[in-house]
Write an enzyme that holds these catalytic residues in place. Structure first.
Site, PDB file in Angstrom:
ATOM      1  N   HIS A  22       0.788  -1.243  -0.036  1.00 41.46           N
ATOM      2  CA  HIS A  22      -0.143  -0.085  -0.081  1.00 41.46           C
ATOM      3  C   HIS A  22       0.803   1.225  -0.191  1.00 41.46           C
ATOM      4  O   HIS A  22       0.617   2.414  -0.554  1.00 41.46           O
ATOM      5  CB  HIS A  22      -0.964   0.154   1.135  1.00 41.46           C
ATOM      6  CG  HIS A  22      -2.013  -1.079   1.292  1.00 41.46           C
ATOM      7  ND1 HIS A  22      -2.926  -0.960   0.367  1.00 41.46           N
ATOM      8  CD2 HIS A  22      -2.144  -2.103   1.958  1.00 41.46           C
ATOM      9  CE1 HIS A  22      -3.773  -2.167   0.580  1.00 41.46           C
ATOM     10  NE2 HIS A  22      -3.447  -2.684   1.644  1.00 41.46           N
ATOM     11  N   HIS A 201      -2.553  -7.352  14.723  1.00 46.13           N
ATOM     12  CA  HIS A 201      -2.088  -6.664  13.508  1.00 46.13           C
ATOM     13  C   HIS A 201      -2.188  -5.055  14.028  1.00 46.13           C
ATOM     14  O   HIS A 201      -3.509  -4.816  13.880  1.00 46.13           O
ATOM     15  CB  HIS A 201      -2.815  -7.191  12.324  1.00 46.13           C
ATOM     16  CG  HIS A 201      -2.491  -6.262  11.140  1.00 46.13           C
ATOM     17  ND1 HIS A 201      -1.582  -6.753  10.205  1.00 46.13           N
ATOM     18  CD2 HIS A 201      -3.157  -5.158  10.267  1.00 46.13           C
ATOM     19  CE1 HIS A 201      -1.330  -5.795   9.337  1.00 46.13           C
ATOM     20  NE2 HIS A 201      -2.382  -4.791   9.402  1.00 46.13           N
ATOM     21  N   HIS A 203      -1.563  -0.775  13.366  1.00 42.13           N
ATOM     22  CA  HIS A 203      -1.086   0.228  12.570  1.00 42.13           C
ATOM     23  C   HIS A 203      -0.809   1.414  13.386  1.00 42.13           C
ATOM     24  O   HIS A 203      -1.159   1.751  14.549  1.00 42.13           O
ATOM     25  CB  HIS A 203      -2.322   0.608  11.464  1.00 42.13           C
ATOM     26  CG  HIS A 203      -2.167  -0.237  10.461  1.00 42.13           C
ATOM     27  ND1 HIS A 203      -1.726   0.047   9.027  1.00 42.13           N
ATOM     28  CD2 HIS A 203      -2.696  -1.381  10.103  1.00 42.13           C
ATOM     29  CE1 HIS A 203      -1.740  -0.757   8.463  1.00 42.13           C
ATOM     30  NE2 HIS A 203      -2.552  -1.569   8.794  1.00 42.13           N
TER      31      HIS A 203
END
Length: 343
Positions: A22, A201, A203
């Site tokens: 990304h 997970h 960010h």
């Protein structure tokens, strides 16, 4: 789940070659994939995830076309990986059973089946097929901040019932804080079997990627997602080399060489970034508004095209509770904002 990182070994899952797509609009060259995969393998990570940023078959008009096919990238990584588990990600409805079987034939032995946090049921078939192939399977509940811990745990229970070996708290928007992570993992503990692993997970949109991963491990998460230099959507994932340095200071068990990871982050990854992966006004807005991190580059493009502030688009996307797969709505939001200003 009874897990103690001071005595039990963490499972370090690198996502540089999947979520990291990304950050550079899915433009990794195959030579770069080989170089990165080799460095990660030699540095001792347990698993290396490879695919388009949106998973197998994600190279589309809606999500962005990749420089290569998933098969080119997977083949490049498989050429150099000697120890780590070659892993991929599949979003049902984007990737199909046929892509999953082809990935397995190319050496992929672990898959994360990713659904929105309220839609675990759409992953049932793909989890079952992966188990039938003999793969290691994780359920990946994206945008985990959007529902309450008990509701998320019920979705995790579904993924466990379909055969997932591990279920993740997946903070796709980088919007969770430490309390939110702990609450969700504690909710998992109340419903999941002890033998079902938990994962995190994170960010880094609120600069909490490493902190959230640390408290997740303390709350029983065995599998920790991270990427070199945080290479990933938005402000990136938990930076792998930083997490490992912090884990070392706590005396936690893992198989990684922190110095080798530092070298790979600075010497290989950072030079590839056409837009710095960092917390800035745009990426901070993702975490602040609770928006899917991979919307960043799409929103920046729309903002430039229509002459408005990226942050306005991101905040409105958050207000509308947009989720992954609704990238096509970003232009609509931009046009609505322009119309509202004109009135």
């Amino acid at each position: 789940m009874t897990f103690d990182p001071t005595s039990d070994r963490l499972y370090i899952q690198d996502v540089t070659l999947r979520d990291g797509m990304h950050a550079i609009l899915h433009m990794y060259g195959t030579d770069s994939v080989r170089t990165i995969a080799k460095a990660l393998d030699e540095a001792g990570v347990d698993a290396i995830e490879v695919s388009h940023g949106d998973g197998l078959n994600g190279s589309t008009f809606n999500y962005g076309f990749g420089a290569h096919t998933d098969w080119d990238w997977i083949e490049a990584a498989a050429d150099v990986i000697k120890n780590a588990v070659l892993t991929t990600l599949l979003v049902p409805g984007i990737g199909t059973a046929e892509e999953l079987k082809r990935a397995y034939s190319m050496g992929v032995r672990s898959v994360r089946v990713a659904t929105h946090c309220t839609e675990a049921d759409v992953g049932k078939q793909h989890i079952g097929i992966a188990r039938d192939l003999g793969m290691d399977v994780s359920g990946f509940l994206m945008m985990s901040h959007m529902i309450e811990p008990e509701a998320l745990a019920q979705q995790a229970l579904l993924m466990e019932s379909y055969g997932a070996h591990c279920v993740y708290v997946t903070d796709s928007g980088g919007a969770l804080d430490m309390d939110g992570v702990i609450a969700r993992l504690q909710a998992y503990d109340r419903v999941l079997k002890p033998e079902t692993q938990r994962g995190i997970h994170a960010h880094h949109n609120l600069s909490l990627g490493v902190a959230n991963s640390i408290v997740a491990a303390q709350a029983g998460a065995v599998r920790i997602d991270a990427s070199l230099a945080g290479m990933g959507a938005g402000a990136g994932n938990a930076p792998l080399e930083v997490f490992i340095a912090a884990a070392n200071r706590k005396g936690w068990k893992h198989g990684c060489d922190v110095m080798a990871l530092m070298d790979a982050a600075d010497d290989i990854i950072r030079p590839l970034q056409d837009r710095p992966v960092r917390v800035d006004r745009e990426t901070l807005s993702l975490g602040y508004a609770g928006v899917y991190s991979s919307f960043l580059r799409h929103a920046e493009k729309a903002a430039e095209q229509y002459g408005i502030d990226t942050r306005e688009i991101l905040v409105e996307l958050g207000n509308r509770r947009m989720v992954g797969g609704q990238e096509d709505m970003i232009i609509d939001v931009a046009l609505d904002l322009i119309k509202a200003k004109a009135n």
